[in-house]
Design a protein around this motif. Structure first.
Motif, PDB file in Angstrom:
ATOM      1  N   ALA A 260      50.745  48.415  33.731  1.00  0.00           N
ATOM      2  CA  ALA A 260      52.131  48.225  34.176  1.00  0.00           C
ATOM      3  C   ALA A 260      52.159  47.729  35.615  1.00  0.00           C
ATOM      4  N   ALA A 261      51.090  48.019  36.349  1.00  0.00           N
ATOM      5  CA  ALA A 261      51.000  47.601  37.750  1.00  0.00           C
ATOM      6  C   ALA A 261      50.078  46.397  37.929  1.00  0.00           C
ATOM      7  N   TYR A 262      49.729  45.735  36.829  1.00  0.00           N
ATOM      8  CA  TYR A 262      48.683  44.711  36.915  1.00  0.00           C
ATOM      9  C   TYR A 262      49.019  43.601  37.899  1.00  0.00           C
ATOM     10  N   ASP A 263      50.286  43.208  37.967  1.00  0.00           N
ATOM     11  CA  ASP A 263      50.644  42.114  38.889  1.00  0.00           C
ATOM     12  C   ASP A 263      50.397  42.502  40.346  1.00  0.00           C
ATOM     13  N   LEU A 264      50.306  43.817  40.622  1.00  0.00           N
ATOM     14  CA  LEU A 264      50.099  44.269  41.998  1.00  0.00           C
ATOM     15  C   LEU A 264      48.633  44.179  42.426  1.00  0.00           C
ATOM     16  N   PHE A 265      47.718  44.146  41.452  1.00  0.00           N
ATOM     17  CA  PHE A 265      46.307  44.083  41.863  1.00  0.00           C
ATOM     18  C   PHE A 265      45.483  43.044  41.103  1.00  0.00           C
ATOM     19  N   ALA A 266      46.136  42.169  40.346  1.00  0.00           N
ATOM     20  CA  ALA A 266      45.407  41.175  39.555  1.00  0.00           C
ATOM     21  C   ALA A 266      44.566  40.261  40.438  1.00  0.00           C
ATOM     22  N   ALA A 267      45.157  39.756  41.510  1.00  0.00           N
ATOM     23  CA  ALA A 267      44.428  38.816  42.372  1.00  0.00           C
ATOM     24  C   ALA A 267      43.211  39.491  42.995  1.00  0.00           C
ATOM     25  N   GLN A 268      43.362  40.750  43.399  1.00  0.00           N
ATOM     26  CA  GLN A 268      42.240  41.459  44.035  1.00  0.00           C
ATOM     27  C   GLN A 268      41.124  41.747  43.019  1.00  0.00           C
ATOM     28  N   ILE A 269      41.495  42.056  41.771  1.00  0.00           N
ATOM     29  CA  ILE A 269      40.476  42.267  40.741  1.00  0.00           C
ATOM     30  C   ILE A 269      39.639  41.014  40.572  1.00  0.00           C
ATOM     31  N   ARG A 270      40.297  39.884  40.405  1.00  0.00           N
ATOM     32  CA  ARG A 270      39.575  38.632  40.153  1.00  0.00           C
ATOM     33  C   ARG A 270      38.765  38.198  41.372  1.00  0.00           C
ATOM     34  N   GLN A 271      39.340  38.369  42.562  1.00  0.00           N
ATOM     35  CA  GLN A 271      38.622  37.971  43.771  1.00  0.00           C
ATOM     36  C   GLN A 271      37.379  38.836  43.978  1.00  0.00           C
ATOM     37  N   ALA A 272      37.526  40.158  43.825  1.00  0.00           N
ATOM     38  CA  ALA A 272      36.381  41.059  44.012  1.00  0.00           C
ATOM     39  C   ALA A 272      35.330  40.818  42.939  1.00  0.00           C
ATOM     40  N   PHE A 273      35.773  40.557  41.705  1.00  0.00           N
ATOM     41  CA  PHE A 273      34.833  40.275  40.627  1.00  0.00           C
ATOM     42  C   PHE A 273      34.032  39.020  40.928  1.00  0.00           C
ATOM     43  N   THR A 274      34.710  37.954  41.319  1.00  0.00           N
ATOM     44  CA  THR A 274      34.034  36.689  41.599  1.00  0.00           C
ATOM     45  C   THR A 274      33.053  36.833  42.756  1.00  0.00           C
ATOM     46  N   THR A 275      33.434  37.610  43.763  1.00  0.00           N
ATOM     47  CA  THR A 275      32.573  37.786  44.940  1.00  0.00           C
ATOM     48  C   THR A 275      31.326  38.598  44.599  1.00  0.00           C
ATOM     49  N   ALA A 276      31.502  39.653  43.802  1.00  0.00           N
ATOM     50  CA  ALA A 276      30.392  40.572  43.543  1.00  0.00           C
ATOM     51  C   ALA A 276      29.540  40.191  42.334  1.00  0.00           C
TER      52      ALA A 276
END
Length: 407
Positions: free
Chosen positions: A349-365
């Motif tokens: 329900a809160a995905y729009d609040l952290f979607a960008a950070q999930i993808r950015q952290a995933f791509t970086t790590a």
């Protein structure tokens, strides 16, 4: 798991029989040739395997136009017959047996009645006012008996019950070793529920149960390696490696929620600091939003509302949660190299609040080609978790029949 005296028995006389049936269940309707190709069996082996299934009505066979889509029992595209004589399609007869599935949360029971193709016939919810094992079991039995009353109107028998519980669950023994949200320790749930409900019972971790449903009927169908990450009260992870759901030697494989991503982070209930769950679980987010905003935040819905309203500090809590989840997913991708990671759970329900950070952290790590892993978002209500529980009962029924123990 206990059997009732007149319980239905699946005619899986050989491993090949169960293998062919599972293949048709997940990918059918299929021609026999395509079923054999997918299962890695010769045409002769397929013919031998399907014979008892056709005779007992678990499979039906028709012309190339028969079988249809999911509403008729086919869950995946039908194989195209070769030129020349049309090849008949084999499909699962979903009406042949029924199954019940129950998902237990800390305050509610969600139950479904499904057919053999795991299509939901009926869904019910009931509150769980007392988490103690005895009262909870009584409430569960009442809910299951409600499903059984409805099922009595059908010609098919209810062949099994699956129960999905969070935490450390020993499926082989049917025991809930530890469930933090229910505060259960060493509860022999399969045995107790079999006695109370009069059905063979399979008990499994809720995330693994949902993973079984996704593997057979959802976004993981056809994939040999994928991960399902659930975001909500806890952070869970179901793993499928080489086509098998992995539980690990001690039943706790996939505990992404207890990967440490910030050694200086907040204390987790497991005793460590900076676990993904201690940063991104619902309780952790609510606590951090209270601290950041100085407001009384009663639950995760209120925390989400404050973040959406732009209250200073609230969005930063979700950004940090997204980063923790992304790093956890990257660790899974680096270790196992799955084709796909499916993100689900009530916390979306809160995905729009952290979607960008999930993808950015995933791509970086994520290391090298692991970053090419397909990350999909799949919001699923709790009824789908209950359906996952039913899927584990179907799995036990197919692979072991009703007289094999606890699944």
């Amino acid at each position: 798991m206990r059997s009732t005296p007149h319980a239905e028995t699946f005619p899986a006389h050989t491993p090949a029989t169960a293998q062919v049936f599972t293949t048709v269940l997940s990918h059918g309707p299929l021609t026999r040739l395509e079923a054999g190709r997918r299962a890695g069996l010769s045409p002769a082996a397929v013919t031998k395997a399907v014979r008892p299934l056709l005779a007992s009505g678990y499979l039906v066979e028709g012309g190339p136009g028969d079988g249809g889509g999911p509403e008729e029992g086919g869950t995946r595209e039908a194989a195209r017959p070769a030129l020349g004589r049309p090849a008949g399609l084999v499909r699962v007869n979903g009406e042949r047996a029924l199954f019940a599935g129950v998902k237990a949360t800390g305050d509610e029971l969600i139950a479904v009645l499904t057919d053999l193709c795991c299509r939901v016939r009926l869904a019910r919810r009931a509150p769980l006012p007392d988490r103690a094992a005895g009262p909870a079991l009584a409430a569960l039995a009442d809910l299951v008996h409600e499903l059984l009353t409805h099922a009595a109107e059908s010609r098919a028998a209810v062949a099994g019950l699956g129960i999905a519980v969070s935490g450390d669950v020993d499926r082989a023994e049917g025991v809930v070793r530890y469930s933090p949200f229910l505060d259960w320790r060493d509860v022999p749930l399969a045995e107790l529920a079999a006695t109370a409900c009069g059905l063979p019972v399979t008990v499994d971790n809720d995330v693994r149960a949902l993973t079984v449903a996704e593997q057979w009927f959802g976004a993981g169908a056809g994939l040999s390696d994928f991960a399902l990450v659930t975001v909500g009260a806890g952070i869970g992870c179901g793993l499928v490696v080489h086509g098998r759901v992995v539980a690990g030697a001690h039943g706790v494989a996939g505990e992404i929620g207890h990967l440490v991503v910030d050694p200086a982070g907040p204390r987790c209930h497991c005793g460590n600091r900076g676990c993904v769950e201690a940063i991104a679980g619902d309780a952790a987010i609510v606590a951090r939003v209270r601290e950041a905003t100085g407001r009384d935040v009663p639950d995760s819905a209120a925390a989400v509302a404050l973040a959406h309203q732009g209250v200073p500090g609230a969005r930063e809590v979700y950004a940090r949660a997204g980063e923790a989840i992304g790093r956890g997913i990257a660790a899974v991708a680096n270790l196992l190299g799955p084709e796909r990671v499916i993100i689900s759970g009530e916390g979306l329900a809160a995905y729009d609040l952290f979607a960008a950070q999930i993808r950015q952290a995933f791509t970086t790590a994520a290391f090298g080609s692991a970053a090419r892993c397909d990350v999909q978002i799949r919001p699923l209500p709790f009824e789908e978790w209950a359906r996952g529980a039913a899927a584990t009962a179907i799995q036990t029924f197919i692979t072991h029949g009703t007289g094999s123990g606890k699944g």
